[in-house]
Write an enzyme that holds these catalytic residues in place. Sequence first.
Site, PDB file in Angstrom:
ATOM      1  N   HIS A 224       0.830  -1.213   0.000  1.00  9.12           N
ATOM      2  CA  HIS A 224       0.000   0.000   0.000  1.00  9.12           C
ATOM      3  C   HIS A 224       0.865   1.264   0.000  1.00  9.12           C
ATOM      4  O   HIS A 224       0.457   2.312  -0.507  1.00  9.12           O
ATOM      5  CB  HIS A 224      -0.976  -0.022   1.180  1.00  9.12           C
ATOM      6  CG  HIS A 224      -1.843  -1.244   1.182  1.00  9.12           C
ATOM      7  ND1 HIS A 224      -2.453  -1.729   2.302  1.00  9.12           N
ATOM      8  CD2 HIS A 224      -2.178  -2.105   0.176  1.00  9.12           C
ATOM      9  CE1 HIS A 224      -3.139  -2.829   1.991  1.00  9.12           C
ATOM     10  NE2 HIS A 224      -2.974  -3.079   0.712  1.00  9.12           N
TER      11      HIS A 224
ATOM     12  N   HIS B 290      -9.838  -1.318  -4.098  1.00 18.24           N
ATOM     13  CA  HIS B 290      -8.640  -1.760  -3.380  1.00 18.24           C
ATOM     14  C   HIS B 290      -7.839  -2.758  -4.211  1.00 18.24           C
ATOM     15  O   HIS B 290      -6.603  -2.772  -4.151  1.00 18.24           O
ATOM     16  CB  HIS B 290      -8.977  -2.362  -2.011  1.00 18.24           C
ATOM     17  CG  HIS B 290      -7.723  -2.687  -1.255  1.00 18.24           C
ATOM     18  ND1 HIS B 290      -7.013  -1.728  -0.553  1.00 18.24           N
ATOM     19  CD2 HIS B 290      -6.996  -3.825  -1.178  1.00 18.24           C
ATOM     20  CE1 HIS B 290      -5.913  -2.268  -0.074  1.00 18.24           C
ATOM     21  NE2 HIS B 290      -5.875  -3.548  -0.431  1.00 18.24           N
TER      22      HIS B 290
ATOM     23  N   ASP C 147      -3.889  -2.480  -5.097  1.00 18.17           N
ATOM     24  CA  ASP C 147      -2.866  -3.520  -4.950  1.00 18.17           C
ATOM     25  C   ASP C 147      -2.075  -3.709  -6.244  1.00 18.17           C
ATOM     26  O   ASP C 147      -0.855  -3.868  -6.221  1.00 18.17           O
ATOM     27  CB  ASP C 147      -3.513  -4.860  -4.554  1.00 18.17           C
ATOM     28  CG  ASP C 147      -3.846  -4.928  -3.068  1.00 18.17           C
ATOM     29  OD1 ASP C 147      -3.267  -4.164  -2.274  1.00 18.17           O
ATOM     30  OD2 ASP C 147      -4.699  -5.774  -2.699  1.00 18.17           O
TER      31      ASP C 147
ATOM     32  N   HIS D  79      -2.137 -10.717  -5.199  1.00 21.80           N
ATOM     33  CA  HIS D  79      -0.720 -10.337  -5.215  1.00 21.80           C
ATOM     34  C   HIS D  79       0.151 -11.292  -6.027  1.00 21.80           C
ATOM     35  O   HIS D  79       1.078 -10.870  -6.699  1.00 21.80           O
ATOM     36  CB  HIS D  79      -0.180 -10.260  -3.789  1.00 21.80           C
ATOM     37  CG  HIS D  79      -0.714  -9.087  -3.031  1.00 21.80           C
ATOM     38  ND1 HIS D  79      -0.591  -7.796  -3.478  1.00 21.80           N
ATOM     39  CD2 HIS D  79      -1.380  -9.015  -1.847  1.00 21.80           C
ATOM     40  CE1 HIS D  79      -1.141  -6.975  -2.609  1.00 21.80           C
ATOM     41  NE2 HIS D  79      -1.640  -7.684  -1.616  1.00 21.80           N
TER      42      HIS D  79
HETATM   43 ZN   LIG Z   1      -4.052  -4.514  -0.381  1.00 23.15          ZN
END
Ligand SMILES: [Zn+2]
Length: 290
Positions: free
Chosen positions: A79, A243, A247, A270
């Site tokens: 972040h 969000h 990411d 991720h």
């Molecule tokens: Zn995140």
Amino acid sequence: MNNQQRTISRIVEYSGVGLFTGEETKLRFKPSPANTGINFIRTDIASHPKVPASVETLSGSKRLISLEKNGVGVKSIEHLMAALAGLGIDNIEIEINGNEVPAGDGSSLLFTHLLKGAGTKPLEKPKNTFYLQEELKVSDGDASIIALPYNKGLSLSYILDFNGSFLNRQCFEIEMTENNFSTQIAPARTFGLSTIIEEYKKQGWGRGVTDENSLILHEDGTITKPISMTPAKLRFPNECVRHKILDIIGDIYLTNLTLHARIVATKSGHFLNTCMAEKIFESSKKQVNN
Ligand SMILES: [Zn+2]
């Protein structure tokens, strides 16, 4: 001026608790010269080892992003990386007296405000700009990311879909500009599914989770705070998909490139984001060598 590398104008500090470890760390952000990149300095270790933030030091991408160099690590950087990408900061030194970046409010808002408050200044070298020339794709089951050539900057779209449970399908698309990032993406907080709470407890993860730094999605479609389990007030009706884009922005910035491309992501996390970052990095190397 927009094509010049940037750093911050003055030193700023922040202390807070890491989401995963629950340990408090202090960050000290310092201006850096051109072509030095984004570097963490572990001030709690006597030799003050440096851990650059790049695809070459990436050591883990399960649930959070970890870096490691010569056995020294820093985690939960994603972040903060998104805030650096969003503000176009290419060079910065980040002293940290532990191994996890504080969670703040679970979004990039705190880092964005802090770094904006520090002010940014142009440096004498041009940005490492990369215009993607080929189509790249990574996939894992029904999750995928495609990167396409696009010469107008960075465009990102994301489809979040839990096949009928947790949330209705959310789609969001945005052109990356400093203003769009600061107002539309940076405030979007991290979230977890109610089904992983037990696993987290069992493994001792998420010790820094509070009602103020994450959201929990439940199978019946409700969204609550993670500790009190009281209803959460969302910052955007589609905060979760925003969000996911946050990411991607942070993860792709491990390339240390100002990227011109169109990124189309479906259900990625991720792991896939960093697979794509590695592909983009390789593609940029190829172009330099040709
Ligand atoms: Zn995140």
